[in-house]
Each structure stands twice: as C-alpha cells, then as structure tokens.
Design an enzyme around this catalytic site. Structure first.
Site, PDB file in Angstrom:
ATOM      1  N   HIS A 166      -8.898  54.487  15.136  1.00 62.81           N
ATOM      2  CA  HIS A 166      -8.899  53.806  13.462  1.00 62.81           C
ATOM      3  C   HIS A 166      -8.316  52.434  13.524  1.00 62.81           C
ATOM      4  O   HIS A 166      -7.201  52.126  13.919  1.00 62.81           O
ATOM      5  CB  HIS A 166      -7.649  54.678  12.901  1.00 62.81           C
ATOM      6  CG  HIS A 166      -7.867  56.245  13.038  1.00 62.81           C
ATOM      7  ND1 HIS A 166      -6.972  57.204  12.898  1.00 62.81           N
ATOM      8  CD2 HIS A 166      -8.986  56.967  12.904  1.00 62.81           C
ATOM      9  CE1 HIS A 166      -7.461  58.148  13.090  1.00 62.81           C
ATOM     10  NE2 HIS A 166      -8.586  58.125  12.806  1.00 62.81           N
ATOM     11  N   GLU A 169      -5.217  50.279  12.460  1.00 54.19           N
ATOM     12  CA  GLU A 169      -3.917  50.735  13.249  1.00 54.19           C
ATOM     13  C   GLU A 169      -3.799  49.755  14.428  1.00 54.19           C
ATOM     14  O   GLU A 169      -3.636  49.887  15.585  1.00 54.19           O
ATOM     15  CB  GLU A 169      -4.095  51.947  13.610  1.00 54.19           C
ATOM     16  CG  GLU A 169      -4.066  53.126  12.457  1.00 54.19           C
ATOM     17  CD  GLU A 169      -4.122  54.491  12.889  1.00 54.19           C
ATOM     18  OE1 GLU A 169      -4.090  54.745  14.131  1.00 54.19           O
ATOM     19  OE2 GLU A 169      -4.677  55.241  12.219  1.00 54.19           O
ATOM     20  N   HIS A 259      -2.012  55.060  18.200  1.00 55.11           N
ATOM     21  CA  HIS A 259      -2.428  55.193  16.934  1.00 55.11           C
ATOM     22  C   HIS A 259      -1.115  54.520  16.265  1.00 55.11           C
ATOM     23  O   HIS A 259      -0.194  54.115  16.568  1.00 55.11           O
ATOM     24  CB  HIS A 259      -2.523  56.675  16.517  1.00 55.11           C
ATOM     25  CG  HIS A 259      -3.744  57.059  16.775  1.00 55.11           C
ATOM     26  ND1 HIS A 259      -4.888  57.197  16.105  1.00 55.11           N
ATOM     27  CD2 HIS A 259      -4.390  57.675  17.876  1.00 55.11           C
ATOM     28  CE1 HIS A 259      -6.325  57.688  16.589  1.00 55.11           C
ATOM     29  NE2 HIS A 259      -5.758  58.099  17.713  1.00 55.11           N
ATOM     30  N   GLU A 335       1.931  57.874  18.435  1.00 53.35           N
ATOM     31  CA  GLU A 335       2.165  57.399  16.677  1.00 53.35           C
ATOM     32  C   GLU A 335       3.342  56.228  16.623  1.00 53.35           C
ATOM     33  O   GLU A 335       4.521  56.564  17.119  1.00 53.35           O
ATOM     34  CB  GLU A 335       2.241  58.298  15.956  1.00 53.35           C
ATOM     35  CG  GLU A 335       0.971  59.355  15.998  1.00 53.35           C
ATOM     36  CD  GLU A 335      -0.337  58.919  15.247  1.00 53.35           C
ATOM     37  OE1 GLU A 335      -0.252  57.752  14.696  1.00 53.35           O
ATOM     38  OE2 GLU A 335      -1.202  59.478  15.046  1.00 53.35           O
TER      39      GLU A 335
END
Length: 375
Positions: A166, A169, A259, A335
């Site tokens: 993504h 990010e 991410h 994350e």
C-alpha cells in the site's frame, strides 16, 4: 499564494485558496479506485499570518476513523518532518499552521521518495554484502527490485521482507531502511550472526507506481496488491506476480510484510492463525517472535491489533496468509501507526520516519531469536 502537488507522491486538489484564513482542499482518489487518504502538497505564501487549510472530503475517505486524533506532518527542508496543529471538525480535516518560511510541505506521513528508494537499492548493492536483482517491470514501466542480502546456501534460512504494498504507507519503507542499515553493519553482532544463519530477500517497495502517483492503497491500475496473492496477473498486478514467482523459485522460511494502519495508534502484528495448515509449530514460532520483540523495544505491544481469524477462515489473497499456507512458515503482517504510538507518545513528532527506522532495526533481534527454529 500557491499550492501544488506536481511532484513525486504529490496528491491534492485546490478548491479555494484566496485567503490564508480559508484554504479549501480535497484529496484525489487513487487511479481507477475509490480509495483515498494520502495527501502531499506544498504551500508557498508570504502572508505573515496563520494559515488554515481545510481538507473537505475526508468524511468519505478510505478510513474516516483514522482522522480522529491524527496530526498532519510538515517540513521546510523535506528531511525533517514534524507534527502540526490538526483537528477533525465538522467532517473536515483542519490544519492550522503559521509558516516560518515562504515554502512548506504538508503530508499524511513523512514521504519516502522514489529517488531515495533508488538510493537505498544501490547503496545496499554497494555494501558488498548484497545483490540487486530486477524481477521485471510495473505497469508504468518501473523496476520491481529485490535485494538479496547475504551469501545464499542450501543450509541457510530464507527470510523474505516486503514493504509498501500500500504505497501511502511510507513508514514501511522507512522501516526497511532502518533494518538494512543494521543488517549491513559488519560491526553489529546481531547482523553478523543473522547472516551466518540466513539470507534476506527484501523488496523495499512493492508498489513503486502507486508511490510516485500519490496513491494510498493501489497500483497504477487501481488494484489493491494485498488482495492479489492467490491469483496475481501480469496484466493487473505484475508487482505481486513477479515477487510471488521468485518466492516459489527460491522458497521461504520466514516472511514479514510491512504496513501502516490508519486507525490504531500502536505497533502490532497480524499472524496466520486462520490458515488451514496452522499448527502448534506455527503458533510457537509466532509466540517466540512476539515475546522477543516485546523484550527488545517498548514500541511494540500485543494488547491491541486486528481481530483474530477463526480456524480455516483466513483470507488467502493477503500476502502474509498466502505465504504462511504455501510455505508452512512463520509469516506476519507488521503494522505501524499513522498517528502516534499511544503507549509512548511524542507530541512534536508522533510516530515518525526515524522511529520507523529504529523499529526496523530492533525487529532484527526478534528475527535472531527464532532463526534457528525456522526449519
């Protein structure tokens, strides 16, 4: 007064910019997609007063909950990014800033430019400890690049790290830069021991087209790459197709997919508990990795994260779950927050590029803790 985003990863539309007290903006959608949240633009103004910038369309963005308690970042030199006064009011993101120079950049998070990406690839290659392999091209004709760190052999573990599926990010590529800085340090005992035990296969940017285009979540075709891992194609998702083929050719003993999360103000991991082949060995590896990372850095925690998948119910189109099932290995999505780490807040910088790099470097200690158990 001028506002522009005509540069690498730029994203904004100007609705109104007649007065510093009432600047109205909107974030552009990803190409062929309804996703949007990333913004990056430059304000040039000589007006000696506070500027109020209202991003008017955030209510319908990909993660509207992500705006609560969020602060935008700004920079005068494009190197040092700091948080600025930001509020989510009446379904608008309102940034208030008193510029200390004529030109200032604003962004959703500290950008990681394509030029810096290419510098990272070639500086890693120049270390003498790594190879730079080109797997093929993206839809916009950019290279899909793989760094191989360490001397391959049949006895060594194969550790894969991918980042920035993504593209908005950007903290993910900062994480990889920090990890590489430590891994290439020949005076670092953790790095030396890891390279005795393993070879690292690292894709610092899985989505270079989306990164340059200023996308939040998709590639040039508007495809979410982290939903392509079961059936990627060169027509729609060549980035995944090329990396996946290389994984199948080389093998995987451990995988980390890096991410950022818009909503949760914490660092956490999402595992493979829902894949059909999940067993006690996978569970033990996950627990060992998490416990080691908890011990090495207070930036990490396990209390907050995503809801666990029910047994056999994992979404195998996602990278970390597809890899876990295909290779029966330790596989995590890592994350980081766009906001701040609520457990260790920093009022001036929030979660930042620098903290992302340090977290990447610290993660190598947790990899070392499990490397002998991976096979």
């Amino acid at each position: 007064m001028k506002i522009t985003c005509n540069f690498d990863s730029g994203n904004i539309d100007v609705i109104k910019a007649d007065s510093p007290a009432d600047i109205q903006l909107a974030i552009r959608k990803d190409n062929n997609s309804d996703f949007y949240q990333w913004f990056h633009f430059r304000l040039n103004s000589s007006s000696p007063e506070p500027h109020t910038l209202r991003i008017t369309n955030v209510k319908e963005s990909a993660y509207p909950g992500g705006w609560q308690d969020y602060q935008a970042v700004a920079s005068y030199d494009r190197e040092h990014w700091f948080r600025v006064d930001t509020h989510y009011i009446n379904d608008e993101l309102v940034i208030t800033h008193y510029p200390e120079a004529e030109s200032v950049y604003f962004a959703y998070f500290a950008p990681y430019s394509y030029e810096r990406h290419m510098d990272l690839l070639h500086q890693t290659q120049a270390s003498g400890l790594a190879q730079l392999l080109e797997l093929g091209e993206t839809l916009d004709g950019r290279d899909m690049s793989l760094l191989v760190v360490g001397e391959p052999s049949a006895t060594k573990k194969k550790i894969w790290i991918t980042a920035r599926q993504h593209p908005g990010e950007s903290m993910a590529e900062w994480f990889v830069e920090g990890l590489l800085d430590r891994l290439l340090d020949e005076d670092d005992a953790v790095a030396r021991r890891l390279l005795e035990e393993a070879v690292f296969y690292i894709v610092p940017n899985m989505n270079p087209d989306g990164s340059v285009r200023g996308h939040l979540r998709t590639n040039a075709a508007g495809v979410n790459l982290n939903r392509e891992w079961q059936t990627p194609s060169m027509a729609q998702s060549p980035e995944v197709y090329l990396v996946r083929q290389k994984m199948l050719e080389i093998g995987v003993d451990m995988f980390l997919d890096i991410h950022g999360d818009e909503n949760l103000p914490y660092n956490f991991v999402a595992g493979a508990e829902g894949v059909p082949s999940y067993d006690a060995r996978m569970q033990q590896l996950e627990q060992s990795f998490k416990q080691a990372l908890l011990a090495v850095t207070p930036e990490f925690q396990t209390e907050f994260g995503y809801e666990l998948d029910a047994p056999g119910q994992a979404n195998l189109t996602i990278a970390s779950t597809w890899v876990a099932e295909q290779f029966k290995c330790l596989s995590y999505t890592v994350e980081m927050p766009f906001k701040d780490n609520a457990n260790l807040p920093d009022a001036a910088y929030g979660w930042s590029d620098v903290r992302s790099m340090k977290f990447g470097a610290d993660t190598l200690v947790a990899v070392l803790a499990v490397v002998k158990q991976l096979r």
